[in-house]
Write a protein that holds these residues in place. Structure first.
Motif, PDB file in Angstrom:
ATOM      1  N   GLU A 345      -9.728  -2.634  -2.982  1.00  0.00           N
ATOM      2  CA  GLU A 345      -8.313  -1.659  -4.185  1.00  0.00           C
ATOM      3  C   GLU A 345      -8.449  -0.645  -3.237  1.00  0.00           C
ATOM      4  O   GLU A 345      -7.523  -0.079  -2.805  1.00  0.00           O
ATOM      5  N   THR A 389      -5.578   0.586  -0.966  1.00  0.00           N
ATOM      6  CA  THR A 389      -4.697  -0.772  -0.269  1.00  0.00           C
ATOM      7  C   THR A 389      -3.099  -1.332  -1.236  1.00  0.00           C
ATOM      8  O   THR A 389      -2.676  -1.726  -0.257  1.00  0.00           O
ATOM      9  N   ASP A 390      -2.744  -0.513  -1.992  1.00  0.00           N
ATOM     10  CA  ASP A 390      -1.591  -0.347  -2.678  1.00  0.00           C
ATOM     11  C   ASP A 390      -0.599   0.578  -1.792  1.00  0.00           C
ATOM     12  O   ASP A 390       0.369   1.145  -1.996  1.00  0.00           O
ATOM     13  N   SER A 392      -1.034   3.309  -1.733  1.00  0.00           N
ATOM     14  CA  SER A 392      -1.163   5.529  -2.782  1.00  0.00           C
ATOM     15  C   SER A 392      -2.510   5.877  -2.069  1.00  0.00           C
ATOM     16  O   SER A 392      -3.658   5.228  -1.477  1.00  0.00           O
TER      17      SER A 392
END
Lengths: 411, 182
Positions: A345, A389-390, A392
């Motif tokens: 994450e 990981t996205d 942000s």
């Protein structure tokens, strides 16, 4: 073991055997990652590998034996031939002290390198000091003693494009400030350039006849040594020395180790920071715990937990009921930011609050991390920037998801 | 704080005897009990970095947790796991006759055996017979199934049920883990 098993001698004997085995194992661990790096990294496959620990009677894996010998004021003994394998036995008359020298930090006889051939044709190396044309070692009593030809630090297969022998040899001392590490290696005849990373900064190594040598303060893990070798033809290789996966290099002081553990019967993780070279008197931070595993109950787990603590010499306190006490002892003043962030994450962690952002060091694979700041940065002023990981990011101040393990679920 | 070798030595001194009795009561075998005790402490040493807590306060419970795991493995596999001892290079000699007797005495095995015999006699005939075949006569499940004209799966289920029943009957008379630890 004491004589408490008079009615069951088998238990006394087993206790003695366990004591002996534990002493042997911990002795092997004591030079920590340095000896590991010798055994595993000096002699990369497919070359023949020889564990330096086999040198029982000589200077061996660290200078402890030599130091003790020197303190007794007696000559350094020649190892018994029966204790050495042919691969580790130098052939008489093949010894040669190379021209390469390295200054000793703080002054003293410069470090030197002696090579020889083993009875089986391997290239062998001994690290020592040079004084008045002699090769030996200066003991803690200040006396210089010759190192017999039979004493070697390690041997390896001579090659052109790979290191035959490379390592970080500790010259230990009861006073930590006097501890020295000598980085050394026989890089191969095609070695063109060598460089080393010390506490995060790269510096070139002088290569003479394929050999290199560098004297450093402190233990190998404190410097976080990584050696880079460049060969003719464009090949290169990197070799970390003395760094365990959980080791974090301090900017100026001793290296640290991130340690994670769990409480029996509780679905979480507790993380603390301690000295990489651990003993009973070394500093240990408070435990920070979070809910990362499970679920043993219906509550969700957290993707991360962490906190910042400013720790000064003499600080001590109690952890949660089941976790005992912590003590910073004589550890240097630091503000430590540590905890856990799920690698699936959270991609990266930076800590803000000091003069410049500090990138947290993470243990590969398990998500535990540590960032080290000077104690002049108060823990309450620290902000952690998490990059997910996205893509942000989120900035968080103060303890995040830190909880106290409850004992009602322990067995 | 991880355990130090000196902590493990201290725990061994304080609890090795109790653990031998604990294992002996549950395996009915002095040799197994000594091996399981040694393996427990060897495992404790190898896993000492995982320990969290105060050695003197939390160490005994942690040690007995490892002991329980080894006991479960023993029940499952029918043999003593010796890998931690092997990794440490720890071996032991055979027990002497006085040591056998002393362990049996510590574990009060004579009392336990009497209790098992007594409870076995009080069990329903079908359960007592199947335990006799499996545990005392060491017959295979296929043999039991053939003798009783039931499927092998049923034979396994009945043996398991009978063992559970026996365990429930003798449990009140077994010294507890806490008593062994004390």
């Amino acid at each position: 073991m004491p004589e408490t098993f008079h009615d069951l001698p088998i238990l006394g004997e087993l206790g003695d055997a366990l004591d002996t085995a534990m002493a042997r194992e911990t002795e092997d661990e004591a030079p920590a990652s340095a000896s590991q790096s010798r055994a595993r990294r000096r002699f990369p496959n497919p070359f023949r590998t020889l564990a330096i620990a086999l040198l029982l009677a000589g200077l061996g894996t660290s200078t402890a034996a030599a130091t003790l010998t020197v303190l007794r004021g007696s000559p350094i003994p020649v190892p018994r031939k029966v204790d050495l394998q042919a691969d580790m036995t130098p052939k008489l008359g093949t010894g040669q002290v190379l021209g390469v020298r390295a200054d000793q930090p703080g002054g003293g006889a410069p470090y030197a390198l002696r090579t020889s051939r083993s009875e089986t044709g391997l290239a062998c190396v001994t690290v020592g000091q040079s004084q008045d044309g002699r090769f030996g070692v200066v003991g803690t009593d200040g006396a210089f003693r010759d190192l017999p030809a039979e004493i070697i630090d390690g041997c390896g297969q001579p090659t052109k494009s790979a290191p035959a022998v490379m390592g970080a040899r500790v010259f230990d001392d009861p006073e930590r400030a006097a501890v020295r590490t000598v980085l050394y290696g026989l890089g191969g005849s095609d070695l063109e350039r060598a460089s080393v990373r010390v506490r995060g900064a790269w510096q070139p190594l002088e290569v003479t006849d394929g050999a290199f040598l560098l004297g450093l303060r402190d233990y190998p893990e404190d410097s976080g040594l990584v050696v880079k070798l460049d060969y003719a033809g464009g090949t290169s290789s990197s070799h970390p020395l003395g760094i365990a996966p959980t080791t974090v290099v301090d900017p100026t002081g001793p290296a640290w180790r991130i340690q994670g553990g769990s409480v029996a019967g509780w679905s979480g993780l507790c993380v603390s920071v301690g000295a990489a070279r651990y003993d009973e008197r070394s500093p240990r931070s408070p435990q920070l715990c979070g809910r990362t595993r499970g679920p043993r109950d219906s509550r969700p787990t957290d993707d991360y937990f962490f906190g910042a603590r400013t720790l000064r010499p003499g600080d001590a306190g109690g952890n949660a009921a089941s976790l005992g006490r912590w003590a910073w002892r004589d550890g240097p003043p630091r503000t430590m930011v540590y905890g856990y962030a799920d690698p699936k994450e959270v991609e990266a962690i930076r800590v803000l609050g000091g003069l410049r952002p500090v990138k947290a060091t993470r243990i590969a694979g398990n998500g535990q991390f540590l960032a080290i700041l000077p104690a002049t940065v108060d823990a309450s002023d620290v902000t952690a920037e998490l990059t997910f990981t996205d893509g942000s990011t989120r900035r968080l101040t103060g303890d995040q998801n830190v909880i106290t393990p409850t004992r009602e679920r322990t067995r | 704080m991880p355990l130090l070798p000196s902590d493990i030595s201290r725990l061994y001194e304080a609890h090795a005897r109790g653990l031998v009795a604990y294992f002996a009561r549950r395996t009915y075998d002095a040799e197994h009990a000594v091996d399981l005790t040694a393996e427990t402490f060897a495992t404790a040493f190898r896993q000492r970095a995982r320990f969290i807590g105060e050695p003197d306060r939390d160490g005994p419970r942690w040690i007995y947790g490892i002991a329980r795991n080894h006991l479960q493995t023993f029940y499952r596999d029918g043999r003593v796991e010796r890998s931690a001892m092997a990794k440490l290079g720890v071996e032991r000699r055979a027990l002497t006759e006085p040591e056998y007797e002393r362990i049996e005495e510590l574990a009060e095995l004579a009392t336990v055996r009497q209790r098992v015999a007594s409870e076995l006699a009080a069990m329903p005939d079908e359960q007592a017979r199947i335990l006799q075949m499996r545990v005392v006569d060491e017959q295979g499940y296929d043999e039991i199934a053939s003798a009783l004209q039931i499927s092998e799966q049923t034979a396994r289920a009945r043996v398991s049920r009978a063992l559970r029943s026996l365990a429930v009957r003798i449990e009140p008379f077994m010294p507890s883990e806490e008593a062994s630890r004390a």
